[in-house]
Scaffold this motif. Structure first.
Motif, PDB file in Angstrom:
ATOM      1  N   ASP A   1       4.876  16.272   2.760  1.00  0.00           N
ATOM      2  CA  ASP A   1       3.706  15.932   2.243  1.00  0.00           C
ATOM      3  C   ASP A   1       3.825  15.557   0.827  1.00  0.00           C
ATOM      4  O   ASP A   1       2.820  14.591   0.503  1.00  0.00           O
ATOM      5  CB  ASP A   1       2.619  17.022   2.436  1.00  0.00           C
ATOM      6  CG  ASP A   1       2.267  17.528   3.986  1.00  0.00           C
ATOM      7  OD1 ASP A   1       2.529  16.536   4.823  1.00  0.00           O
ATOM      8  OD2 ASP A   1       1.888  18.889   4.211  1.00  0.00           O
ATOM      9  N   VAL A   2       4.405  16.134   0.060  1.00  0.00           N
ATOM     10  CA  VAL A   2       4.669  15.709  -1.333  1.00  0.00           C
ATOM     11  C   VAL A   2       5.204  14.195  -1.437  1.00  0.00           C
ATOM     12  O   VAL A   2       4.770  13.163  -2.054  1.00  0.00           O
ATOM     13  CB  VAL A   2       5.332  16.665  -2.124  1.00  0.00           C
ATOM     14  CG1 VAL A   2       5.580  16.086  -3.681  1.00  0.00           C
ATOM     15  CG2 VAL A   2       4.683  17.894  -2.280  1.00  0.00           C
ATOM     16  N   ALA A   3       6.165  13.991  -0.535  1.00  0.00           N
ATOM     17  CA  ALA A   3       6.876  12.634  -0.595  1.00  0.00           C
ATOM     18  C   ALA A   3       6.071  11.518  -0.127  1.00  0.00           C
ATOM     19  O   ALA A   3       5.882  10.494  -0.718  1.00  0.00           O
ATOM     20  CB  ALA A   3       8.302  12.715   0.362  1.00  0.00           C
TER      21      ALA A   3
ATOM     22  N   VAL B   1       2.631   6.670  -1.366  1.00  0.00           N
ATOM     23  CA  VAL B   1       1.260   5.927  -1.145  1.00  0.00           C
ATOM     24  C   VAL B   1       0.628   5.737  -2.498  1.00  0.00           C
ATOM     25  O   VAL B   1      -0.424   4.882  -2.475  1.00  0.00           O
ATOM     26  CB  VAL B   1       0.477   6.589   0.036  1.00  0.00           C
ATOM     27  CG1 VAL B   1       1.126   6.617   1.381  1.00  0.00           C
ATOM     28  CG2 VAL B   1      -0.223   7.936  -0.458  1.00  0.00           C
ATOM     29  N   ALA B   2       1.062   6.267  -3.368  1.00  0.00           N
ATOM     30  CA  ALA B   2       0.546   6.245  -4.681  1.00  0.00           C
ATOM     31  C   ALA B   2       0.991   5.028  -5.309  1.00  0.00           C
ATOM     32  O   ALA B   2       2.234   4.459  -5.268  1.00  0.00           O
ATOM     33  CB  ALA B   2       0.974   7.465  -5.669  1.00  0.00           C
ATOM     34  N   ASP B   3       0.226   4.589  -6.585  1.00  0.00           N
ATOM     35  CA  ASP B   3       0.535   3.430  -7.469  1.00  0.00           C
ATOM     36  C   ASP B   3       1.439   4.048  -8.562  1.00  0.00           C
ATOM     37  O   ASP B   3       2.169   3.203  -9.169  1.00  0.00           O
ATOM     38  CB  ASP B   3      -0.648   2.686  -7.859  1.00  0.00           C
ATOM     39  CG  ASP B   3      -1.355   2.125  -6.801  1.00  0.00           C
ATOM     40  OD1 ASP B   3      -0.766   1.550  -5.963  1.00  0.00           O
ATOM     41  OD2 ASP B   3      -2.522   1.786  -6.804  1.00  0.00           O
TER      42      ASP B   3
ATOM     43  N   GLY C   1      -3.441   4.494  -6.161  1.00  0.00           N
ATOM     44  CA  GLY C   1      -4.155   5.176  -7.344  1.00  0.00           C
ATOM     45  C   GLY C   1      -2.940   5.978  -8.076  1.00  0.00           C
ATOM     46  O   GLY C   1      -1.833   5.773  -7.774  1.00  0.00           O
ATOM     47  N   ILE C   2      -3.420   7.041  -8.299  1.00  0.00           N
ATOM     48  CA  ILE C   2      -2.598   8.027  -9.413  1.00  0.00           C
ATOM     49  C   ILE C   2      -2.639   9.387  -8.758  1.00  0.00           C
ATOM     50  O   ILE C   2      -3.536  10.036  -8.378  1.00  0.00           O
ATOM     51  CB  ILE C   2      -2.997   8.204 -10.958  1.00  0.00           C
ATOM     52  CG1 ILE C   2      -3.041   6.813 -11.421  1.00  0.00           C
ATOM     53  CG2 ILE C   2      -2.284   9.137 -11.747  1.00  0.00           C
ATOM     54  CD1 ILE C   2      -4.163   6.702 -12.638  1.00  0.00           C
TER      55      ILE C   2
ATOM     56  N   ARG D   1      -1.226   7.734   5.354  1.00  0.00           N
ATOM     57  CA  ARG D   1      -1.926   6.605   5.237  1.00  0.00           C
ATOM     58  C   ARG D   1      -3.345   6.616   6.086  1.00  0.00           C
ATOM     59  O   ARG D   1      -4.265   6.241   5.978  1.00  0.00           O
ATOM     60  CB  ARG D   1      -1.261   5.683   5.766  1.00  0.00           C
ATOM     61  CG  ARG D   1      -0.150   4.810   4.729  1.00  0.00           C
ATOM     62  CD  ARG D   1       0.368   3.800   4.953  1.00  0.00           C
ATOM     63  NE  ARG D   1       1.571   3.393   4.241  1.00  0.00           N
ATOM     64  CZ  ARG D   1       1.562   3.093   2.986  1.00  0.00           C
ATOM     65  NH1 ARG D   1       0.310   2.704   2.348  1.00  0.00           N
ATOM     66  NH2 ARG D   1       2.700   2.656   2.195  1.00  0.00           N
ATOM     67  N   SER D   2      -3.028   7.323   7.457  1.00  0.00           N
ATOM     68  CA  SER D   2      -4.298   7.656   8.290  1.00  0.00           C
ATOM     69  C   SER D   2      -5.033   8.467   7.908  1.00  0.00           C
ATOM     70  O   SER D   2      -6.344   8.792   8.615  1.00  0.00           O
ATOM     71  CB  SER D   2      -3.595   7.711   9.920  1.00  0.00           C
ATOM     72  OG  SER D   2      -2.986   9.138   9.956  1.00  0.00           O
TER      73      SER D   2
END
Length: 285
Positions: A194-196, A201-203, A159-160, A152-153
């Motif tokens: 990183d993938v998780a 944080v994606a929609d 988004g997608i 997030r930082s």
């Protein structure tokens, strides 16, 4: 008619200090696939949860000891004395590389298609289904929170995101993707953390990566599967059937996926999958 399982003559699966866990690694320098990294991580976390901190998870040796096979389409790499927990059949290599698999133990598998293949080859397999990747948030809540905060930082969220299968990323032409500026591509070569975090944080997640789908469902992010150009549908349907989605459908492109419905939520028994973890076979102490 299914023949009964032959007796299992176990080589040592644990030596009181280490547990060999099979992990598929791409045959290219410095290459990795985040989905295949999940297995040893999950096994290590479950051992710790059961107080087995003295056991070190190691990469499975080529021979001489039995091994545990958990996450991935890796059962063709099983040998006599090995234990399967949550792994599946690879649609590219069966039945030729699954024939003759005797003397292995299955406590849970990815889905009913895998179970049927094992049963026809005389291997007893309970009806306990689910990819262990679905347990990821339950086992790594604190670590995931840290990874998500770090993401997030680092930049815009929401988004997608698009997560290709490893072979799709490597072999597919960029013209086929039709990625637009508002779709972030997430490489399967990134770390599981990183993938998780990108998924969390994606929609919306679009994925031809099976474990992109699995982690999205585990994390509660809407996901839409895209058919891989290089992977048979077997492993995907095995997973969907094992999680209560016999009618799951694939899109054939990103534009089509953007117009398609989300996958319905998976239905599976996480407690049964965790109970099937072969703890008693993993420790001599």
């Amino acid at each position: 008619m299914t023949k009964p399982s032959q007796p299992v003559d176990h080589l040592p699966l644990a030596d009181g200090h280490t547990v060999p866990v099979y992990r598929w690694v791409p045959n290219r320098p410095n290459a990795s696939n985040f989905g295949d990294e999940l297995g040893p991580m999950i096994v290590r976390a479950l051992l710790a949860q059961h107080g087995k901190h003295h056991l070190q998870v190691i990469d499975a040796p080529a021979a001489g000891r039995s091994k545990l096979l958990s996450v991935g389409s890796i059962i063709h790499n099983a040998r006599k004395g090995d234990v399967i927990w949550g792994a599946g059949i690879n649609g590219k290599v069966w039945p030729i590389h699954v024939n003759g698999k005797i003397g292995i133990v299955a406590t849970a598998v990815r889905g009913p298609l895998t179970r049927e293949v094992l049963k026809t080859r005389g291997i007893t397999c309970p009806e306990v289904y689910g990819d262990p990747g679905l347990l990821f948030p339950r086992l790594f809540a604190a670590e995931l929170e840290q990874a998500i905060e770090k993401r997030r930082s680092a930049g815009p969220t929401g988004g997608i995101v698009y997560i290709p299968n490893l072979n799709d990323e490597r072999l597919m032409s960029t013209g086929h993707l039709a990625l637009t500026a508002d779709i972030r591509s997430v490489s399967p070569g990134m770390t599981p953390w990183d993938v998780a975090a990108e998924i969390a944080v994606a929609d919306l997640v679009l994925a031809s990566s099976l474990h992109g789908i699995v982690l999205a469902e585990a994390l509660g992010t809407p996901v839409r599967p895209i058919a891989s150009l290089f992977e048979p549908a077997f492993k995907y349907m095995d997973y969907f059937l094992g999680t209560g989605r016999p009618s799951a459908a694939f899109s054939t492109s990103i534009p089509q996926a953007l117009q398609s419905p989300d996958l319905p939520a998976p239905v599976f028994d996480a407690d049964a999958l965790m109970t099937a973890f072969p703890l008693a076979m993993l420790d001599l102490a």
